[in-house]
Design a protein around this motif. Structure first.
Motif, PDB file in Angstrom:
ATOM      1  N   SER A  36       0.826  -1.206   0.000  1.00  0.00           N
ATOM      2  CA  SER A  36       0.000   0.000   0.000  1.00  0.00           C
ATOM      3  C   SER A  36       0.865   1.263   0.000  1.00  0.00           C
ATOM      4  O   SER A  36       1.977   1.271   0.495  1.00  0.00           O
ATOM      5  N   GLU A  63       0.915   1.974  11.098  1.00  0.00           N
ATOM      6  CA  GLU A  63       0.269   2.494   9.898  1.00  0.00           C
ATOM      7  C   GLU A  63      -1.116   2.959  10.319  1.00  0.00           C
ATOM      8  O   GLU A  63      -2.131   2.397   9.907  1.00  0.00           O
ATOM      9  N   GLU A  64      -1.149   3.955  11.155  1.00  0.00           N
ATOM     10  CA  GLU A  64      -2.412   4.389  11.748  1.00  0.00           C
ATOM     11  C   GLU A  64      -2.917   5.624  11.023  1.00  0.00           C
ATOM     12  O   GLU A  64      -2.319   6.692  11.085  1.00  0.00           O
ATOM     13  N   SER A  65      -4.027   5.455  10.377  1.00  0.00           N
ATOM     14  CA  SER A  65      -4.524   6.564   9.560  1.00  0.00           C
ATOM     15  C   SER A  65      -4.968   7.742  10.419  1.00  0.00           C
ATOM     16  O   SER A  65      -4.916   8.889   9.976  1.00  0.00           O
ATOM     17  N   ASP A  66      -5.347   7.480  11.665  1.00  0.00           N
ATOM     18  CA  ASP A  66      -5.840   8.612  12.459  1.00  0.00           C
ATOM     19  C   ASP A  66      -4.721   9.571  12.848  1.00  0.00           C
ATOM     20  O   ASP A  66      -4.961  10.759  13.050  1.00  0.00           O
ATOM     21  N   ALA A 101      -2.168  10.289  10.810  1.00  0.00           N
ATOM     22  CA  ALA A 101      -2.028  11.084   9.587  1.00  0.00           C
ATOM     23  C   ALA A 101      -3.196  12.068   9.458  1.00  0.00           C
ATOM     24  O   ALA A 101      -3.001  13.241   9.094  1.00  0.00           O
ATOM     25  N   THR A 102      -4.378  11.597   9.782  1.00  0.00           N
ATOM     26  CA  THR A 102      -5.563  12.447   9.664  1.00  0.00           C
ATOM     27  C   THR A 102      -5.484  13.645  10.603  1.00  0.00           C
ATOM     28  O   THR A 102      -5.839  14.769  10.225  1.00  0.00           O
ATOM     29  N   HIS A 134       1.300   3.920   1.821  1.00  0.00           N
ATOM     30  CA  HIS A 134       0.792   4.234   3.144  1.00  0.00           C
ATOM     31  C   HIS A 134       1.598   5.321   3.843  1.00  0.00           C
ATOM     32  O   HIS A 134       2.749   5.589   3.490  1.00  0.00           O
TER      33      HIS A 134
END
Lengths: 161, 161
Positions: free
Chosen positions: A106, A125-128, A130-131, A108
């Motif tokens: 990915s 790999e925590e999207s929150d 980055a968000t 990522h």
DNA sequence: GCGGCATCGGTTATAGTATAACAATACCAT
DNA sequence: ATGGTATTGTTATACTATAACCGATGCCGC
């Protein structure tokens, strides 16, 4: 800082398998993208995966030379550039070092937990995360393209020890 | 990358005041901690604050020499080490460069938004970013001590241009 | 096959970032 | 004044990264 012990408790994972998976994935990624995993590139990737610690470019260079291969800094930096572009390795900015990517498929946003005691690095790999960064950036009118997130501290094993 | 223009639209802030505030705060912080803001240290801090861009150590060295001062790399690295320890400057890991801290009073977790076009860096201090990192680290049993959070991209001004 | 082109790696040199180690000096407390 | 400590000067060197050029190899179209 200890730097010569195995990266993790050897009882806890089969590292040979770890490396093998990384190399297979790399072959697949290269094939899919029409890129060539040449012997040098493959060997550098293998060396990066020799531990779960970030490795310096010159340590990789020494290993290539130990192989009997003729190598100079550009040899390893070119291989790293290639592997970085395909997302097969990451650069750890706070250490000027390189780490095999655990999830190369990915595109990522990765984060790293780096133990200052044993030198191991775990990839998140925590999207929150980055968000959260993107949200505050947006409020400032800033358009984020790349994120560097690196936490230094003590891994579970080194806390108890 | 443009690197010589003023760090921000000069109409938008009085940079002289900016620098003056930073120096006064530094005096106060040093006094409170029983540390000495010697001429070299003060000058390096002033130079770091000369723009809102991260500055390399050797650029600082050149400036010190331009002052007529006798200086070598250790001169500037020692000053930076001192200022970093007091939280008066930050190191930007992804650029190997240094930036004046906008909020030196608090022992804070800072994040940076770095424009790849104009080179300016804005400092954030959003606790929820740090919290998100700490939360995921804790799930992995990792004890965070320091966080490096740097976003690369385009600032508001450079997006329109 | 042959020439032309593109990619890759080898080689040399150099740029850029950072620290070690020791000497000299300044500052302060007594 | 004296001695101790912190700071700065000085020299040398380590570590990280890239530029520039060249030769080898392989592929493609003719």
């Amino acid at each position: 800082m200890k730097r010569n012990a195995p990266a993790r408790d050897p009882g806890k994972h089969d590292h040979r398998k770890c490396v093998h998976t990384a190399l297979s994935t790399a072959e697949a990624v290269c094939k899919a993208r029409g890129e060539k995993l040449t012997p040098v590139r493959k060997r550098v990737l293998e060396l990066v995966w020799a531990s779960h610690r970030p490795v310096g470019a010159y340590a990789l260079l020494d290993s290539l030379r130990a192989d009997g291969r003729s190598a100079a800094p550009p040899t390893v930096y070119r291989a790293l550039e290639f592997l970085l572009a395909l997302g097969l390795v990451h650069r750890v900015e706070s250490l000027n070092a390189y780490l095999g990517c655990a999830h190369p498929a990915s595109d990522h946003a990765a984060q790293f937990l780096i133990c200052r005691q044993c030198g191991t690095a775990a990839e998140l790999e925590e999207s929150d995360i980055a968000t959260a960064i993107d949200r505050h950036a947006k409020r400032a009118g800033f358009a984020v393209e790349r994120r560097t997130v690196e936490a230094m501290g003590l891994c579970a094993a080194c806390q108890t020890a």
